[in-house]
Design a protein around this motif. Structure first.
Motif, short mmCIF file in Angstrom:
data_model
loop_
_atom_site.label_atom_id
_atom_site.label_comp_id
_atom_site.label_asym_id
_atom_site.label_seq_id
_atom_site.Cartn_x
_atom_site.Cartn_y
_atom_site.Cartn_z
N LEU A 19 -13.80 -46.60 -4.04
CA LEU A 19 -14.07 -46.04 -2.73
C LEU A 19 -15.16 -46.84 -2.03
O LEU A 19 -15.90 -47.58 -2.67
CB LEU A 19 -14.51 -44.57 -2.84
CG LEU A 19 -15.83 -44.28 -3.55
CD1 LEU A 19 -17.01 -44.29 -2.56
CD2 LEU A 19 -15.77 -42.95 -4.24
N VAL A 73 -10.67 -44.78 0.58
CA VAL A 73 -10.22 -44.97 -0.80
C VAL A 73 -9.68 -46.39 -0.92
O VAL A 73 -8.75 -46.79 -0.22
CB VAL A 73 -9.13 -43.94 -1.18
CG1 VAL A 73 -8.66 -44.18 -2.61
CG2 VAL A 73 -9.64 -42.52 -1.01
N THR A 125 -4.53 -42.99 3.52
CA THR A 125 -4.52 -41.63 2.95
C THR A 125 -4.07 -40.56 3.93
O THR A 125 -3.74 -39.46 3.52
CB THR A 125 -5.94 -41.25 2.46
OG1 THR A 125 -6.81 -41.20 3.59
CG2 THR A 125 -6.44 -42.24 1.42
N VAL A 155 -18.23 -36.91 -2.52
CA VAL A 155 -16.99 -37.42 -1.93
C VAL A 155 -16.07 -36.25 -1.59
O VAL A 155 -16.20 -35.17 -2.16
CB VAL A 155 -16.27 -38.40 -2.88
CG1 VAL A 155 -17.11 -39.64 -3.13
CG2 VAL A 155 -15.90 -37.74 -4.20
N TYR A 179 -10.43 -37.25 -2.91
CA TYR A 179 -10.65 -38.47 -3.70
C TYR A 179 -10.35 -38.17 -5.16
O TYR A 179 -11.00 -37.34 -5.77
CB TYR A 179 -12.08 -38.97 -3.54
CG TYR A 179 -12.38 -40.16 -4.45
CD1 TYR A 179 -11.85 -41.40 -4.16
CD2 TYR A 179 -13.15 -40.01 -5.59
CE1 TYR A 179 -12.08 -42.49 -5.00
CE2 TYR A 179 -13.40 -41.09 -6.43
CZ TYR A 179 -12.86 -42.32 -6.12
OH TYR A 179 -13.10 -43.39 -6.95
#
Length: 176
Positions: free
Chosen positions: A85, A11, A121, A70, A74
């Motif tokens: 991304l 991301v 993340t 994805v 996301y």
């Protein structure tokens, strides 16, 4: 002989369409990385949209690689202007060649700058799995594998280059 499918996902801190110098650096280095990796021993192929449109991921024609997908985590945009991304889907002869390509040359340089471009993340950034030599992996398979890896850890059908498995499902040695 089976081939190794590799799905990577990250991301970005800002959308791909962001005109800032940082995004420009990401693109410039990324294009060079793709060229270099394409010449790396063990590299076989990667998913590319039929039109080759920069920044177009969702809705692009990916041919045999399937519809772009994805992970569920996301939560940013899905248009050319808002997508934030970076994802790749590629084929390799095995984990060692993929590991070497990722951790040498220009890609190593890019990895050292990943925190400039990508959010932290806490999710896995890649997943690998084996496919028969006459099968093209799909984006959806990559997402399923990445989500499995996040939820359950490495397995013969969803593993990392650091904790790889051989095509017969046994733990591989010497990959990273």
């Amino acid at each position: 002989m089976p081939q190794l499918a590799l799905y990577t996902f990250g991301v970005l801190k800002s959308p791909l369409a962001d005109p800032t110098p940082l995004t420009g650096e990401f693109y410039a280095l990324g294009e060079s990385v793709y060229r270099e990796i394409g010449r790396h021993p063990g590299y076989l192929a990667r998913a590319e949209p039929a039109g080759g449109d920069r920044g177009l991921l969702f809705g692009a024609d990916w041919g045999p690689w399937g519809e772009f997908a994805v992970p569920a985590w996301y939560g940013k945009g899905r248009t050319v202007e808002t997508t934030a991304l970076a994802a790749t889907l590629s084929l390799w002869t095995g984990p060692r060649s993929a590991f070497d390509a990722v951790h040498t040359g220009l890609h190593r340089t890019a990895l050292s700058r990943r925190h400039d471009w990508f959010e932290r993340t806490g999710h896995p950034s890649h997943v690998a799995w084996w496919v028969p030599d006459d099968v093209t992996p799909t984006w959806r398979e990559g997402v399923r594998g990445l989500e499995h890896l996040r939820d359950h850890g490495p397995a013969p059908h969803a593993f990392t280059l650091h904790r790889a498995f051989a095509p017969d499902g046994t733990p591989a040695t010497g990959t990273g």
